[in-house]
Structures are given as structure tokens and as C-alpha cells.
Design an enzyme around this catalytic site. Structure first.
Site, PDB file in Angstrom:
ATOM      1  N   LYS A   1       0.840  -4.517  -1.916  1.00 16.68           N
ATOM      2  CA  LYS A   1       0.887  -5.309  -2.896  1.00 16.68           C
ATOM      3  C   LYS A   1       0.485  -6.894  -2.248  1.00 16.68           C
ATOM      4  O   LYS A   1       0.183  -7.477  -3.259  1.00 16.68           O
ATOM      5  CB  LYS A   1       2.555  -5.346  -2.449  1.00 16.68           C
ATOM      6  CG  LYS A   1       3.033  -6.796  -3.171  1.00 16.68           C
ATOM      7  CD  LYS A   1       3.183  -7.179  -5.171  1.00 16.68           C
ATOM      8  CE  LYS A   1       3.054  -8.165  -5.883  1.00 16.68           C
ATOM      9  NZ  LYS A   1       3.838  -8.850  -5.218  1.00 16.68           N
TER      10      LYS A   1
ATOM     11  N   GLU B   1      -4.878 -11.783  -6.854  1.00 20.57           N
ATOM     12  CA  GLU B   1      -4.394 -12.847  -7.243  1.00 20.57           C
ATOM     13  C   GLU B   1      -3.813 -14.359  -7.378  1.00 20.57           C
ATOM     14  O   GLU B   1      -4.656 -15.497  -8.276  1.00 20.57           O
ATOM     15  CB  GLU B   1      -2.684 -12.701  -7.568  1.00 20.57           C
ATOM     16  CG  GLU B   1      -2.185 -13.775  -8.685  1.00 20.57           C
ATOM     17  CD  GLU B   1      -0.361 -13.806  -7.925  1.00 20.57           C
ATOM     18  OE1 GLU B   1      -0.008 -12.515  -8.417  1.00 20.57           O
ATOM     19  OE2 GLU B   1       0.164 -14.973  -8.312  1.00 20.57           O
TER      20      GLU B   1
ATOM     21  N   HIS C   1      -2.731  -7.306  -3.573  1.00 24.97           N
ATOM     22  CA  HIS C   1      -2.642  -7.652  -4.998  1.00 24.97           C
ATOM     23  C   HIS C   1      -2.460  -9.432  -4.940  1.00 24.97           C
ATOM     24  O   HIS C   1      -2.746  -9.168  -5.859  1.00 24.97           O
ATOM     25  CB  HIS C   1      -1.795  -7.154  -5.763  1.00 24.97           C
ATOM     26  CG  HIS C   1      -0.652  -7.288  -7.164  1.00 24.97           C
ATOM     27  ND1 HIS C   1      -0.296  -8.527  -6.805  1.00 24.97           N
ATOM     28  CD2 HIS C   1      -1.429  -7.402  -8.354  1.00 24.97           C
ATOM     29  CE1 HIS C   1      -0.043  -8.929  -8.255  1.00 24.97           C
ATOM     30  NE2 HIS C   1      -0.192  -7.827  -8.487  1.00 24.97           N
ATOM     31  N   ASN C   2      -1.694 -10.100  -4.485  1.00 33.27           N
ATOM     32  CA  ASN C   2      -1.220 -10.861  -4.465  1.00 33.27           C
ATOM     33  C   ASN C   2      -2.387 -12.392  -3.736  1.00 33.27           C
ATOM     34  O   ASN C   2      -2.619 -12.958  -4.606  1.00 33.27           O
ATOM     35  CB  ASN C   2      -0.302 -11.891  -3.684  1.00 33.27           C
ATOM     36  CG  ASN C   2       0.937 -11.579  -4.743  1.00 33.27           C
ATOM     37  OD1 ASN C   2       0.859 -10.277  -5.058  1.00 33.27           O
ATOM     38  ND2 ASN C   2       2.210 -12.108  -4.166  1.00 33.27           N
TER      39      ASN C   2
ATOM     40  N   SER D   1       5.650  -6.146  -8.849  1.00 40.00           N
ATOM     41  CA  SER D   1       4.649  -7.281  -9.543  1.00 40.00           C
ATOM     42  C   SER D   1       4.358  -7.072 -10.972  1.00 40.00           C
ATOM     43  O   SER D   1       5.314  -6.334 -12.012  1.00 40.00           O
ATOM     44  CB  SER D   1       3.255  -7.193  -9.270  1.00 40.00           C
ATOM     45  OG  SER D   1       2.557  -7.752  -9.838  1.00 40.00           O
TER      46      SER D   1
HETATM   47  C1  6PG Z   1       3.165 -11.338  -8.653  1.00 38.33           C
HETATM   48  C2  6PG Z   1       3.281 -11.975  -8.132  1.00 38.33           C
HETATM   49  C3  6PG Z   1       4.622 -12.948  -7.356  1.00 38.33           C
HETATM   50  C4  6PG Z   1       4.965 -14.159  -6.992  1.00 38.33           C
HETATM   51  C5  6PG Z   1       3.804 -14.248  -6.206  1.00 38.33           C
HETATM   52  C6  6PG Z   1       3.537 -16.067  -5.991  1.00 38.33           C
HETATM   53  O1  6PG Z   1       2.944 -10.046  -8.446  1.00 38.33           O
HETATM   54  O2  6PG Z   1       5.259 -10.911  -9.566  1.00 38.33           O
HETATM   55  O3  6PG Z   1       2.339 -11.987  -7.244  1.00 38.33           O
HETATM   56  O4  6PG Z   1       4.669 -12.011  -6.416  1.00 38.33           O
HETATM   57  O5  6PG Z   1       4.686 -14.900  -8.686  1.00 38.33           O
HETATM   58  O6  6PG Z   1       4.538 -14.411  -4.881  1.00 38.33           O
HETATM   59  O7  6PG Z   1       3.138 -16.173  -5.018  1.00 38.33           O
HETATM   60  P1  6PG Z   1       2.960 -17.536  -5.002  1.00 38.33           P
HETATM   61  O8  6PG Z   1       3.657 -18.622  -4.652  1.00 38.33           O
HETATM   62  O9  6PG Z   1       2.746 -17.800  -3.252  1.00 38.33           O
HETATM   63  O10 6PG Z   1       1.779 -18.541  -5.849  1.00 38.33           O
END
Ligand code: 6PG
Length: 484
Positions: free
Chosen positions: A185, A192, A188-189, A130
Site C-alpha cells: 500500500k 500515486e 501504491h501511495n 485504497s
Molecule cells: C488511497 C489514498 C489514501 C490517501 C493518501 C493521501 O489510496 O486511498 O492514497 O491513502 O488519500 O494517503 O496521501 P497524502 O495526504 O500524503 O497525499
């Protein structure tokens, strides 16, 4: 010719930046890309003058350049493409060699790959990475899981290239078996998604509810970033709110309000439903993206369905302070739910997860990095068996202190007709979680009434199931008891 420490396949933005990062840290890297031109452009462009980055034209050539055990990292699109490249690499590998998948793969795929590759003597690592482009280049957060036998062979590279905390701890550590790295991960997302939606709700409250201008919102976010909300996402929001297009108009104002998503938030929601963990905030965040995406339908509805038409009256500054506290409260709920989910997944999959170390991995480098994660690490360091973050003294005190602010914010949002799905779900979760008694007794009675699904009684030991013939008409046969 075996001079490269690691081989990397897939020279898109993340791949290229990881290679440069590895090379800065003294590692020789052989690189390959399906479209050879992309490899040549990289070697002659960003990698120019670096004589320990080796461009290769075939996978066989790439593998032939690697020291043993061979370490091949895939930075390709998640899904079938990963399987395709694994098949391409396999014929050139020997027992004990390592394949690392650094994409956003779905954890069941990583579970499967770890298993099938282990049968062939190949050590598979599914590593969540990430931090986007900048993170990959300067120090990402890396969450490796899979075949633990591979960890000693990749530990130094991964920890060297990863982000570091202020106390110089690497934001990368061993997560656990199988697909656990990709699972962590994924969560984590999901978090996010939750953090981003919370910020979006705050933005709409400030803009539409309180009528603040962009410079004013920029100021507010700048201040928030100096307090307990200090985080990467608050920081970039501050900057986005201050960014003007060429014509002087704030760019964010011109961006279509229809959210995209690649699936990791949805997977988190699906896993939560599968495991029966109430991860409501991430769920709401995913659905909020879905609702935003039906833009045309919303446009039509906006002409027909009106709201309360109420304007904000009151002390704006004190409401801004309330929003700050509300965000912190909701964030605590979201992380509580995320960690609850990981605990359940660990149980289900027989993974041994170290929650303090996960918080540390997320402390720097990744998209959800924040000061707040330091507090989560402290909580799990104090009590590795902590059932819920809400039961930790620090977090308990913060939520108890800030719940009033959240209640005022949600109530005002409801009054104004501004949607706050994640802020309000955090409150609903909190009120449910702290309830000794919920109305599920009535629900159980309904289930038994219409379907003889049985119920347990407060005045009898758990595990004994009862059925009542509620109407005097139904039979006395109960349906089998089972839980999903
Ligand atoms: C990271 C981000 C990366 C990506 C996401 C975006 O941890 O660096 O999470 O993995 O930017 O997958 O996800 P979406 O396109 O679903 O918003």
C-alpha cells in the site's frame, strides 16, 4: 448476542463507508467509536434502518457481539492510536481471534504488531485500503498481509466488499507475511505521488507553456482519458479542470499551490534509499511537494530570479501529442521502479510477493487504478520472474516508441524554464538503465584516490578489490570495502 460477522472501530469517513459496504454485502457489523456521539450519529444517520449494524458503547460490548473467530477491524489514525486500540481490545480476545489494521500504517509497525500479537496467539492483519471515500463505499482495493492463518476467515468479507475488474476479479488478494500488505500500500501511495506530479507537470506545460485555457485543457484530458492514459487520476483531473467556483472562476486557479502530504510517499523514498533501489521518480515527486510547500520563499525568489523568458513556438497540437506519450513513458518508468522496489523489499524481508496479483489489486478501486495496470498484470502473468517491466515486450516497445516524444518535451520544458522533475528523471533513469557503461568508473577512482576505498577492474573477476597509490604520496593501505 454473538451475531456480528465483524467489528469495526473508528467511524471516520473511511470506517463508516466500509461498514455500509460490508452491510450491503450481507455482513452484520458491530461498530464502536471513541467519541460515542459519532457512533450514535452514524447509527441514526447513514446506518438508519439497517438492523444488522450494531452500535456499541464500549470495546467490551463490541467484542461481545462478534462471532468466532472474532474479527476486529481498526480504521483509526496510523501510529500510536493503533497500538492504543490494540491494547484496549486485547483483554477481550481469545487465541485465534483476528485484529485487522486498515489504516495507512507504516510497515515496520505492522511487522512488529504481527510478531508481538502472534506471540499472544492473536492473528494480525495489516491491510492497505485504497480508494478514498467512494472506494470504501462502493469497492476499494484491499491489500491484506500479516498472519496468513487469518486469511481464510477474512477472505470472503474482503473480496466481497472490494472493487472488481471488468472480468469480475476481486481487487483484493493475500499479499504476504508481516507488514507486506502495508508495504504494498505504501508503494501504491508512492506511485500515486508520482502519477499526480506527472499530471501536474503536464498541466503546467499546457497552461504556462502552451497557454491553453481551462476548457481546452479539459478537452485534452478528456481525450487522454480515452487512450492509454485512461485512469482515475486523469479522469478526476479532467473534471477538476472544468469545475467553476460560485463566481464562475475555475476553482483550481484559486487553490494555494502548496502541497500537503501525510508521509507515505516519503516512506517509499526512505525505503528505496534503505534498500538501494533507484526509485527516482517517486523521490522527485516527494521533493516537488516539498518545494511547493516553501511558498513564501518561492514568492520572494520569484521576484529576484528570472528564467529564460522564452515563449513556445511551434505546433501546439503535436506538442500536446508529445506530452501524452511522455506521460505514458514516465508512468512506465515509475511503475518499473515501484515494482523493482517491491522485489527488493520481498528479498530483504523474505516475503513471497505475487506481482501479477498486486497489479490486479491495483487494477480497480484504488487511486492509481488504470487500464495500464492490466498490461502490467499481463507482463507478470507471462513471466512472474520478470526483473524489470522495461524488459517486457509490450513495455519495451512503448518506451522505445515514445522516447522521442519525451526527449522533445523535456528539452522544450528546459528551454521554457518550466520545471519537470518527474518527466526528466524518468528519462535520466531510462538512459542510465540502458547504459552498459556509466561514469561510475571515474567515481570509483575518485573514492580510491581520496580515501583508498578500492575499486574492481573490468579486466579482473568481480569481487577482487584493488587500490592504487595515485599520487605516489599516500600509503598502500586500503580502507575496508563495504556497501550500504
Ligand atoms: C488511497 C489514498 C489514501 C490517501 C493518501 C493521501 O489510496 O486511498 O492514497 O491513502 O488519500 O494517503 O496521501 P497524502 O495526504 O500524503 O497525499
Amino acid at each position: 448476542m454473538s451475531k456480528a460477522d465483524i467489528g469495526l472501530i473508528g467511524l471516520a469517513v473511511m470506517g463508516q463507508n466500509l461498514v455500509l459496504n460490508m452491510n450491503d454485502n450481507g455482513y452484520g457489523v458491530a461498530v464502536y467509536n471513541r467519541t460515542v456521539q459519532k457512533m450514535t450519529d452514524f447509527i441514526e444517520g447513514p446506518a438508519k434502518g439497517r438492523d444488522t449494524i450494531y452500535g456499541t458503547q464500549t470495546i467490551e460490548e463490541l467484542v461481545s457481539m462478534l462471532k468466532r473467530p472474532r474479527r476486529v477491524m481498526l480504521m483509526v489514525k496510523a501510529g500510536e492510536v493503533v497500538d492504543h486500540f490494540i491494547e484496549q481490545v486485547l483483554p477481550f480476545l481469545e487465541e485465534g481471534d483476528i485484529i485487522i489494521d486498515g489504516g495507512n500504517s507504516h510497515f515496520p509497525d505492522s511487522n512488529r504488531r504481527a510478531k508481538t500479537l502472534a506471540e499472544k496467539g492473536i492473528l494480525f492483519i495489516g491491510a492497505g485500503v485504497s480508494g478514498g471515500e467512494e472506494g470504501a463505499r462502493r469497492g476499494p482495493s484491499i491489500m491484506p498481509g500479516g498472519n496468513e492463518k487469518a486469511w481464510p476467515a477474512i477472505k470472503d468479507i474482503f473480496q466481497d466488499i472490494s472493487a472488481k475488474t471488468e472480468t469480475n476479479e476481486a481487487c483484493c488478494d493475500w499479499v504476504g507475511n508481516d507488514g507486506s500488505g502495508h508495504y504494498v500500500k505504501m508503494v501504491h501511495n508512492g506511485i500515486e505521488y508520482g502519477d499526480m506530479q506527472l499530471i501536474g507537470e503536464a498541466y503546467q506545460l499546457l497552461k504556462d507553456g502552451l497557454g491553453f485555457s481551462y476548457p481546452e485543457m479539459h478537452e485534452i484530458f478528456s481525450k487522454w482519458n480515452e487512450g492509454p492514459l485512461d485512469s482515475y487520476l486523469i479522469e478526476i483531473t479532467r473534471d477538476i479542470l472544468n469545475f467553476k467556483d460560485e463566481d464562475g472562476v475555475y476553482l483550481v486557479e484559486k487553490i494555494l499551490d502548496s502541497a500537503g502530504q501525510k508521509g507515505t510517499g516519503k516512506w517509499t523514498g526512505i525505503s528505496a534509499l534503505d534498500l538501494g533501489v533507484p526509485v527516482t521518480l517517486i523521490g522527485e515527486a516527494v521533493f516537488a511537494r516539498c518545494l511547493s510547500a516553501i511558498k513564501d520563499e518561492r514568492l520572494e525568489a520569484s521576484k529576484i530570479l528570472s528564467g529564460p523568458g522564452v515563449k513556445f513556438e511551434g505546433d501546439k497540437q503535436s506538442f500536446v501529442n508529445d506530452i501524452e506519450k511522455a506521460l505514458l513513458f514516465a508512468k512506465i518508468i515509475s511503475y518499473t521502479q515501484g515494482f523493482m522496489l517491491m522485489r527488493e523489499a520481498a528479498k530483504e524481508n523474505s516475503w513471497t510477493l505475487n506481482y501479477g496479483s498486486i497489479a490486479l489489486m491495483w487494477r480497480g478501486g484504488c487511486i492509481i487504478r488504470s487500464a495500464f495496470l492490466g498490461k502490467i498484470k499481463e507482463a507478470y502473468d507471462k513471466n512472474p520472474e520478470l526483473k524489470s517491466l522495461l524488459l517486457d515486450d509490450y513495455f519495451k516497445d512503448v518506451v522505445l516508441e515514445s522516447q522521442g516524444a519525451l526527449r522533445r518535451v523535456v528539452a522544450k520544458a528546459v528551454e521554457l524554464g518550466i520545471p519537470v522533475p518527474t518527466l526528466s528523471t524518468s528519462l535520466a533513469f531510462f538512459d542510465g538503465y540502458r547504459s552498459e557503461r556509466l561514469p561510475a568508473n571515474l567515481l570509483q577512482a575518485q573514492r580510491d584516490y581520496f580515501g583508498a576505498h578500492t575499486y574492481e577492474r573490468l579486466d579482473k573477476p568481480r569481487g577482487q578489490f584493488f587500490h592504487t597509490n595515485w599520487t605516489g604520496k599516500g600509503g598502500n593501505v586500503s580502507s575496508s570495502t563495504y556497501d550500504v
